[in-house]
Design a protein around this motif. Structure first.
Motif, PDB file in Angstrom:
ATOM      1  N   VAL A 143     -97.881  31.758  26.085  1.00  0.00           N
ATOM      2  CA  VAL A 143     -98.732  32.930  25.853  1.00  0.00           C
ATOM      3  C   VAL A 143    -100.024  32.505  25.156  1.00  0.00           C
ATOM      4  O   VAL A 143    -101.118  33.017  25.464  1.00  0.00           O
ATOM      5  CB  VAL A 143     -97.990  33.999  25.014  1.00  0.00           C
ATOM      6  CG1 VAL A 143     -98.916  35.166  24.693  1.00  0.00           C
ATOM      7  CG2 VAL A 143     -96.750  34.494  25.757  1.00  0.00           C
ATOM      8  N   THR A 193     -96.953  33.179  32.959  1.00  0.00           N
ATOM      9  CA  THR A 193     -96.619  34.006  31.805  1.00  0.00           C
ATOM     10  C   THR A 193     -97.614  35.161  31.683  1.00  0.00           C
ATOM     11  O   THR A 193     -98.826  34.955  31.789  1.00  0.00           O
ATOM     12  CB  THR A 193     -96.658  33.157  30.525  1.00  0.00           C
ATOM     13  OG1 THR A 193     -95.750  32.070  30.667  1.00  0.00           O
ATOM     14  CG2 THR A 193     -96.281  33.991  29.313  1.00  0.00           C
ATOM     15  N   LYS A 194     -97.075  36.342  31.465  1.00  0.00           N
ATOM     16  CA  LYS A 194     -97.929  37.528  31.335  1.00  0.00           C
ATOM     17  C   LYS A 194     -98.112  37.889  29.866  1.00  0.00           C
ATOM     18  O   LYS A 194     -97.192  37.738  29.066  1.00  0.00           O
ATOM     19  CB  LYS A 194     -97.309  38.707  32.088  1.00  0.00           C
ATOM     20  CG  LYS A 194     -97.186  38.479  33.590  1.00  0.00           C
ATOM     21  CD  LYS A 194     -96.539  39.670  34.271  1.00  0.00           C
ATOM     22  CE  LYS A 194     -96.402  39.435  35.769  1.00  0.00           C
ATOM     23  NZ  LYS A 194     -95.745  40.585  36.455  1.00  0.00           N
ATOM     24  N   ALA A 195     -99.287  38.358  29.547  1.00  0.00           N
ATOM     25  CA  ALA A 195     -99.551  38.787  28.169  1.00  0.00           C
ATOM     26  C   ALA A 195     -98.689  40.003  27.837  1.00  0.00           C
ATOM     27  O   ALA A 195     -98.666  40.976  28.592  1.00  0.00           O
ATOM     28  CB  ALA A 195    -101.024  39.122  28.009  1.00  0.00           C
ATOM     29  N   ASP A 216    -102.196  35.112  19.998  1.00  0.00           N
ATOM     30  CA  ASP A 216    -103.564  35.157  20.533  1.00  0.00           C
ATOM     31  C   ASP A 216    -104.529  34.432  19.594  1.00  0.00           C
ATOM     32  O   ASP A 216    -105.510  35.014  19.108  1.00  0.00           O
ATOM     33  CB  ASP A 216    -103.994  36.612  20.733  1.00  0.00           C
ATOM     34  CG  ASP A 216    -105.284  36.737  21.539  1.00  0.00           C
ATOM     35  OD1 ASP A 216    -105.730  35.716  22.115  1.00  0.00           O
ATOM     36  OD2 ASP A 216    -105.836  37.840  21.592  1.00  0.00           O
ATOM     37  N   LEU A 255    -103.162  31.683  27.182  1.00  0.00           N
ATOM     38  CA  LEU A 255    -103.893  32.715  27.924  1.00  0.00           C
ATOM     39  C   LEU A 255    -105.313  32.872  27.376  1.00  0.00           C
ATOM     40  O   LEU A 255    -105.643  32.393  26.295  1.00  0.00           O
ATOM     41  CB  LEU A 255    -103.135  34.043  27.835  1.00  0.00           C
ATOM     42  CG  LEU A 255    -101.713  34.066  28.442  1.00  0.00           C
ATOM     43  CD1 LEU A 255    -101.067  35.420  28.195  1.00  0.00           C
ATOM     44  CD2 LEU A 255    -101.742  33.741  29.931  1.00  0.00           C
ATOM     45  N   ASP A 256    -106.149  33.555  28.138  1.00  0.00           N
ATOM     46  CA  ASP A 256    -107.544  33.752  27.725  1.00  0.00           C
ATOM     47  C   ASP A 256    -107.627  34.483  26.389  1.00  0.00           C
ATOM     48  O   ASP A 256    -106.786  35.346  26.066  1.00  0.00           O
ATOM     49  CB  ASP A 256    -108.300  34.545  28.784  1.00  0.00           C
ATOM     50  CG  ASP A 256    -108.451  33.760  30.077  1.00  0.00           C
ATOM     51  OD1 ASP A 256    -108.346  32.511  30.027  1.00  0.00           O
ATOM     52  OD2 ASP A 256    -108.645  34.388  31.136  1.00  0.00           O
ATOM     53  N   TRP A 297    -106.819  38.793  24.701  1.00  0.00           N
ATOM     54  CA  TRP A 297    -105.928  39.658  25.482  1.00  0.00           C
ATOM     55  C   TRP A 297    -105.187  40.661  24.600  1.00  0.00           C
ATOM     56  O   TRP A 297    -104.763  41.724  25.069  1.00  0.00           O
ATOM     57  CB  TRP A 297    -104.937  38.822  26.289  1.00  0.00           C
ATOM     58  CG  TRP A 297    -103.981  37.987  25.452  1.00  0.00           C
ATOM     59  CD1 TRP A 297    -104.106  36.678  25.151  1.00  0.00           C
ATOM     60  CD2 TRP A 297    -102.796  38.437  24.803  1.00  0.00           C
ATOM     61  NE1 TRP A 297    -103.074  36.257  24.349  1.00  0.00           N
ATOM     62  CE2 TRP A 297    -102.245  37.335  24.119  1.00  0.00           C
ATOM     63  CE3 TRP A 297    -102.136  39.662  24.711  1.00  0.00           C
ATOM     64  CZ2 TRP A 297    -101.083  37.418  23.359  1.00  0.00           C
ATOM     65  CZ3 TRP A 297    -100.967  39.746  23.964  1.00  0.00           C
ATOM     66  CH2 TRP A 297    -100.442  38.640  23.302  1.00  0.00           C
TER      67      TRP A 297
END
Length: 453
Positions: A356, A295-297, A378, A359-360, A363
């Motif tokens: 999502v 999955t992309k941000a 986020d 994720l780190d 982002w």
């Protein structure tokens, strides 16, 4: 003198013919009677009294035993497709199918050149099957002679030819099956196949009852046994273990499983099932697994409802148009479909959001994403950005997220109809979708799912 020669010739021919018949029939009779005597000897070894021994010897007189076997023959049946393989308590009809060829590229039971006939019925009558399995020569069994109604078998069945023919007919009846009086059973699987487009209104269906392809399964079992455990395979594995070469090598079949039919009594399912110890191999039949890049941000999107999620939800939007908006009725069934589709879209949204959220942290900083959506997607950023964490805590981003969901659903549905005013969805519908998502958010918080925390 001529007459004497004629008579002499006649007698000679008769004797030769009779001797010729004996040369053929004696091995058959010997093989059949030897089988019965072998069973007798096994029983005698367990006999506990002279009376029991005498009774056994009478019972296992070859012609006496065969007469009893012919009487019991109706208790079993040869079959290529059985019902107990589907469910052990099924009482439907078993079939000994006569196969026709099918187009190349399709595999089914007719693909086999020779079918191992299974035997179903009373397990106590399986000794009849063993009789029919007696080997006469390399290519012939007693069953082959029975199916061909070979008269060479008759002397082995009875002294009286007419009685022998009756016994032969009884044994042949084991192989006969008919679908004329076919019946199903409540424990069997049944598929209703629509005959035409109005099948539901006309109640016009074919009732398809799948049977267990026991002959095909048995062949597959032996093929896999050969591939996995043959002597040649063992030698190849040993060579590999010793880091040596082998001319043919071996095949590895990953993820092979098996089911056991019949529990501790596999013979209650069928004879072939018993020979396999109840084991029926299962090969993996799964869709291909595609590896995703992950999955992309959504840093370039201004909304969670655009980009990847928009793509993931497209089929459910199409379903909504087809099954709800295009449906002229507005009955209970349609309303249930509408609710179900919205729940499916929300489930897709939660799954996407969870991916999502893994994720780190941070982002979303510098992204185009709307603040309320970033607050949801986020959450880890709050651990490193105190100012952003405080703003997130003070903002009712969950309500705004639900509001935007309602707007997005309306927009997608209106776009699907090119903003047709007759089908235009407005505030009433938007509030309904908003309410659905708000309820879901409350549920996840109440049950501790952690999706909207």
């Amino acid at each position: 003198m001529k007459l004497l020669v004629f008579n002499s010739l006649f007698i000679t021919v008769f004797i030769l013919t009779n001797n010729s018949m004996k040369e053929v029939t004696m091995p058959i009779r010997q093989a059949v009677h030897a089988f019965i005597n072998e069973r007798l000897q096994a029983k005698l070894e367990k006999a506990k009294s002279q009376q029991e021994i005498d009774d056994l010897k009478l019972k296992y007189q070859p012609y006496t035993w065969i007469e009893d076997a012919a009487r019991r023959a109706a208790q079993i049946q040869f079959a290529t497709h059985t019902v107990k393989g589907i469910h052990p308590d099924s009482k439907g009809i078993n079939i000994n199918a006569q196969f026709t060829e099918i187009p190349d590229g399709l595999v089914n039971s007719s693909t086999l050149k020779k079918h191992a006939l299974d035997v179903v019925g009373n397990a106590a009558a399986l000794d009849i099957y063993k009789l029919l399995s007696v080997v006469i020569d390399e290519k012939t069994t007693v069953l082959d002679l029975v199916l061909q109604e070979d008269e060479r078998l008759l002397p082995a069945l009875a002294n009286d030819q007419q009685q022998a023919k009756q016994h032969l007919a009884a044994f042949k009846g084991i192989s006969v099956s008919s679908t004329e009086n076919a019946k199903t059973y409540e424990l069997m699987k049944q598929l209703l196949w629509p005959v035409n487009s109005d099948a539901q209104q006309q109640d016009n269906y074919l009732n398809i009852v799948p049977l267990y392809p026991t002959s095909f399964v048995h062949q597959v079992y032996h093929n896999l046994q050969q591939i996995r455990f043959s002597d040649e395979v063992k030698l190849a594995k040993e060579a590999r273990k010793n880091e040596k070469s082998h001319p043919s090598g071996y095949v590895i079949l990953p993820d092979v499983a098996y089911t056991k039919l019949g529990g501790t009594k596999p013979q209650n399912i069928s004879q072939l099932n018993s020979e396999r110890g109840g084991r029926n191999y299962l090969l993996p039949s799964l869709p291909q697994v595609f590896k995703s890049s992950g999955t992309k941000a959504p840093v370039r999107n201004d909304s969670v409802f655009s980009g990847e999620f928009n793509y993931f939800a497209r089929k459910d939007i199409e379903r909504f148009c087809r099954e709800v908006i295009d449906e002229s009725r507005n009955n209970r069934s349609v309303r249930e479909k509408r609710e179900l589709i919205i729940q499916d879209i929300l489930a897709t949204l939660m799954t996407y959001g969870q991916n999502v959220r893994r994720l780190d942290a941070g982002w979303s900083e510098g992204s185009n994403l709307k603040a309320a959506h970033a607050f949801w997607l986020d959450p880890k950023r709050a651990e490193t950005d105190a100012e952003w964490a405080e703003l997130r805590e003070q903002t009712d981003w969950k309500t705004e997220l639900a509001h935007d969901f309602g707007l997005w659903v309306n927009q997608k549905l209106n776009d699907a109809y090119n903003n047709n005013q007759q089908i235009h969805l407005a505030d009433t519908e938007q509030k309904a979708w908003k309410h659905d998502m708000a309820d879901l958010i409350k549920q996840t918080i109440r049950e501790g799912w952690g999706v909207f925390e």
